[in-house]
Each structure stands twice: as structure tokens, then as C-alpha cells.
Design a protein around this motif. Structure first.
Motif, PDB file in Angstrom:
ATOM      1  N   THR A   1       4.928   3.182   2.738  1.00 16.27           N
ATOM      2  CA  THR A   1       4.114   2.291   1.643  1.00 16.27           C
ATOM      3  C   THR A   1       4.720   1.219   2.798  1.00 16.27           C
ATOM      4  N   LEU A   2       2.891   0.402   2.887  1.00 14.35           N
ATOM      5  CA  LEU A   2       2.966  -0.490   4.295  1.00 14.35           C
ATOM      6  C   LEU A   2       3.439  -2.040   3.274  1.00 14.35           C
ATOM      7  N   LEU A   3       3.740  -2.731   3.870  1.00 13.83           N
ATOM      8  CA  LEU A   3       4.308  -3.914   3.115  1.00 13.83           C
ATOM      9  C   LEU A   3       3.515  -5.139   4.375  1.00 13.83           C
TER      10      LEU A   3
ATOM     11  N   VAL B   1       2.493 -10.685   8.871  1.00 14.31           N
ATOM     12  CA  VAL B   1       3.165  -9.859   9.527  1.00 14.31           C
ATOM     13  C   VAL B   1       3.743  -8.520   8.148  1.00 14.31           C
ATOM     14  N   ILE B   2       3.574  -6.768   9.125  1.00 14.44           N
ATOM     15  CA  ILE B   2       3.726  -5.951   8.491  1.00 14.44           C
ATOM     16  C   ILE B   2       5.013  -5.283   8.540  1.00 14.44           C
ATOM     17  N   GLY B   3       5.313  -4.294   7.631  1.00  8.15           N
ATOM     18  CA  GLY B   3       6.869  -3.132   7.307  1.00  8.15           C
ATOM     19  C   GLY B   3       6.109  -2.033   7.023  1.00  8.15           C
ATOM     20  N   LYS B   4       7.184  -1.323   7.560  1.00 11.98           N
ATOM     21  CA  LYS B   4       6.536   0.202   7.120  1.00 11.98           C
ATOM     22  C   LYS B   4       7.841   1.256   6.593  1.00 11.98           C
ATOM     23  N   ARG B   5       7.641   1.472   5.366  1.00 14.18           N
ATOM     24  CA  ARG B   5       8.934   1.577   4.742  1.00 14.18           C
ATOM     25  C   ARG B   5       9.307   3.109   4.281  1.00 14.18           C
TER      26      ARG B   5
ATOM     27  N   GLU C   1       1.140  -1.334   0.213  1.00 10.18           N
ATOM     28  CA  GLU C   1       0.078   0.044  -0.758  1.00 10.18           C
ATOM     29  C   GLU C   1       0.885   1.396   0.043  1.00 10.18           C
ATOM     30  N   ALA C   2       0.985   1.925  -1.254  1.00  5.72           N
ATOM     31  CA  ALA C   2       2.043   3.492  -1.301  1.00  5.72           C
ATOM     32  C   ALA C   2       1.262   4.323  -0.932  1.00  5.72           C
TER      33      ALA C   2
END
Length: 363
Positions: free
Chosen positions: A313-315, A326-330, A307-308
């Protein structure tokens, strides 16, 4: 000026216990926010402070005076409700002045109080309008103004922004923060289910769960050092990732091997020899996860969805059946990460370790 103390306060409806062992010390000038899941009792606790609900056990004092059986009108408290509760046939001026008229105040006193509150809330140009001619945010400001004119010891806010749209919520939240700065000695208790309101407004946050208080602290204390898995996942959005694992090295730093991806990662949370081999859960906030090629990592998986959002961006990684992803936020735009297999890590000070649901930091 008002200090509030709740000691061993409890609430029951017949044989049903709603709240138990509520112990809380609120100092003059604090803005305390009650948060928690639906049904946790935060509004009930607020109504007990207001005198609208009877206290079943324990004591509640304001400035040393026990308030358990004191009528609401004599507690020196003003409440702002979720639904505004304005009189539709009265102007803004008359709505704000109503309680003072009932109290028999002089016209000069009423005018001074109403004009002063209207100045603080930027309502002077609306004093002669009816509520139907106001926006939702303006109506809520009138409700707040009606509380201010009474000059109470304590202000109570029961989800005052929940009926507003997103833009008005932000604007009115900022107005409440500015109002608190103008009234530094006022004591306020604020109930909300919105984490952003809690994090941005509160002097301290009270997290309620399981019929009691889960943790009390400043917004950053709860964010950076949650005492339990519940608080860790309740504070922060997206919620903290929790990965099952096992302690493989103890000491001032703790090394955990996680089940998902089979990596090992170091945490600054100290452990002892008795923890060796213990099953734990590793908590890492999405915003603290970073892509790495190192042998030290917490998780490795395939990105299912991105999700940009522009600034970040949420991964969302592929999840096994029955498990939360699992969620990453870059930072920045990383739409091309979709379908990639990434290895994720985090700095030791950002890696939380929970054993039996309790943080190693708070044992």
C-alpha cells in the motif's frame, strides 16, 4: 570479445555542448545500460559509439584501436533500433540475412547464421512470414536476430522496447536477459528511460545528467549507495523522499533533526565536527519507511491518500504548498491508514544524508 574505453569524450553541435568529460571503461561481456532524463544525451552517446555521430573531443577505442574516425560499417558493431527498421516486403529469413548477403557470404554461411539466431530467439517457425504477420515483440526479436547474425564485437540497443505494450515489454525484456546468458562473452550497451529495464538487465548502470556521467555502478550499488540527490531520486520508484534537516550529532553515525515533524533520526553515514549544525537533506526510500512510536523518527504527518496495490500500500502524506508529498510503502493492505497521523522511521543503514546535494558517504 571487445573492451571499450571512452576517455574525455565530448560532443558539441556548433557552440552548444551536449556531453563533456565522458570517461567509461566497458569490459568484454558486460551489459551496460545508459539511463537519464530526457535530453541528457544517452542516445547521442550511443550513436557516437556506433559512429553515427562524430566525436567532438576525446578518444574512443575498441580493443585498443582508436575508433573516432572509423566508419560505422568497420567498427564491428550492430545496432537494434527503437523502430525495428525491418524491410516490410522481405520475409523474416531475408531480413535477418540481408547484411550477410550484402557482405557476400555463402548460402551455407548465411543459413547457419540465420538458423542459429532464429533458434536463440525462438523464431524458427516464423522465418517465412512477412513482418506484418508478426506481433511487436516478434518484430523486435527479428531486429535483434538481424544483429546477431553479423556476429559483431558490440551490440547497441536504442530503447528497443519502448514501442511495445506493458505485457510485451516484460516478455521481451526477459528474452533479452536470457539471450545475454546464452552469449556471455558478448558486449552490449543498452539505452532506456525505464528503470525496471535498467535494474534487471544491467551489469552496470551509467546515469547521465548535466552533460556528463552522474554515477556508474551495479544496479544495487546505485540503489543502496547513490552519490547524489539526483541519482537517489532518479533510481527507484516511487522516488526517494528527501527531508530538510540539520545535523545535531556527528561521528561514525550521524543524527539529524528534520524540519517536517521535528523528529530526529540516526544514519550510518559518518560525519565530522565541521558538519555540526550543517543544513542537510535526509533521504529515505518509501519502501524503507516504517511506522513507529519511538522518539527516533524522520517524519510525522497525516495520510492524504492511500493506494492499495495488493502486495503493498502506498501512503501519500499531506504536503505543504510547493512541496512533494512524502510517500511510504507498507507491505500488505492498509487502506484504513487514510486520514491517520503516522510517525515514520527507518533503520540507520537505510537513512541517506546529503549535504550540498552530495552524499556524506561519497565525500
Amino acid at each position: 570479445m571487445a573492451d571499450l574505453i571512452l576517455k574525455d569524450v565530448a560532443k558539441s553541435y556548433g557552440d552548444v555542448n551536449v556531453l563533456n568529460d565522458i570517461n567509461l571503461d566497458i569490459k568484454t561481456g558486460e551489459l551496460i545500460v545508459f539511463v537519464g532524463p530526457s535530453g541528457c544525451g544517452k542516445s547521442t552517446l550511443l550513436r557516437m559509439v556506433a559512429g553515427l555521430e562524430k566525436i567532438s573531443g576525446g578518444t574512443f577505442t575498441i580493443d585498443g584501436q582508436v575508433m573516432n574516425d572509423v566508419p560505422p560499417s568497420q567498427r564491428g558493431i550492430a545496432m537494434v533500433f527503437q523502430t525495428y527498421a525491418l524491410y516490410p516486403h522481405m520475409t523474416v529469413r531475408d531480413n535477418m540475412a540481408f547484411a550477410l548477403n550484402i557482405a557476400g557470404k555463402s548460402k551455407a554461411e548465411i543459413d547457419e547464421a540465420v538458423n542459429g539466431a532464429a533458434e536463440k530467439l525462438q523464431l524458427k517457425e516464423y522465418l517465412d512470414r512477412l513482418p506484418k504477420a508478426l506481433s511487436g515483440g516478434q518484430r523486435q526479436r527479428v531486429a535483434i536476430g538481424r544483429a546477431i547474425v553479423r556476429d559483431p564485437k558490440v551490440y547497441l540497443f536504442d530503447e528497443p522496447l519502448s514501442n511495445l505494450d506493458a505485457a510485451l515489454r516484460v516478455a521481451t525484456r526477459i528474452e533479452i536477459a536470457q539471450l545475454k546468458e546464452q552469449m556471455p562473452d558478448s558486449t552490449m550497451i543498452y539505452v532506456t528511460h525505464d528503470q525496471v529495464e535498467a535494474m534487471t538487465l544491467a551489469s552496470r548502470i551509467v546515469v547521465l545528467a548535466n552533460k556528463g556521467i552522474a554515477q556508474v555502478g551495479t544496479p544495487l550499488e546505485l540503489y543502496e549507495r547513490p552519490n547524489s540527490e539526483f541519482v537517489a531520486q532518479f533510481i527507484g520508484s516511487p522516488q526517494m523522499n528527501l527531508l530538510a534537516g540539520e545535523i545535531v550529532e556527528t561521528g561514525a553515525q550521524t543524527r539529524v533533526q528534520t524540519d517536517q515533524g521535528g523528529g530526529t533520526i540516526v544514519s550510518d553515514y559518518p560525519s565530522n565536527a565541521d558538519d555540526q549544525g550543517a543544513r542537510v537533506r535526509v533521504g529515505i526510500r518509501p519502501e524503507d519507511m516504517v511506522v513507529t512510536d519511538s522518539a527516533d523518527f524522520a517524519y510525522e504527518g497525516k495520510v492524504a491518500i492511500t493506494e492499495a496495490l495488493g502486495e503493498v500500500t502506498l501512503l501519500y502524506f499531506e504536503a505543504a504548498t510547493g512541496q512533494d508529498p512524502v510517500i511510504g510503502k507498507r507491505p500488505g493492505v492498509h487502506s484504513d491508514d487514510r486520514h491517520k497521523t503516522l510517525r515514520m522511521s527507518a533503520p540507520p543503514e537505510k537513512v541517506h544524508v546529503f549535504r550540498d546535494g552530495v552524499s556524506l558517504h561519497y565525500r
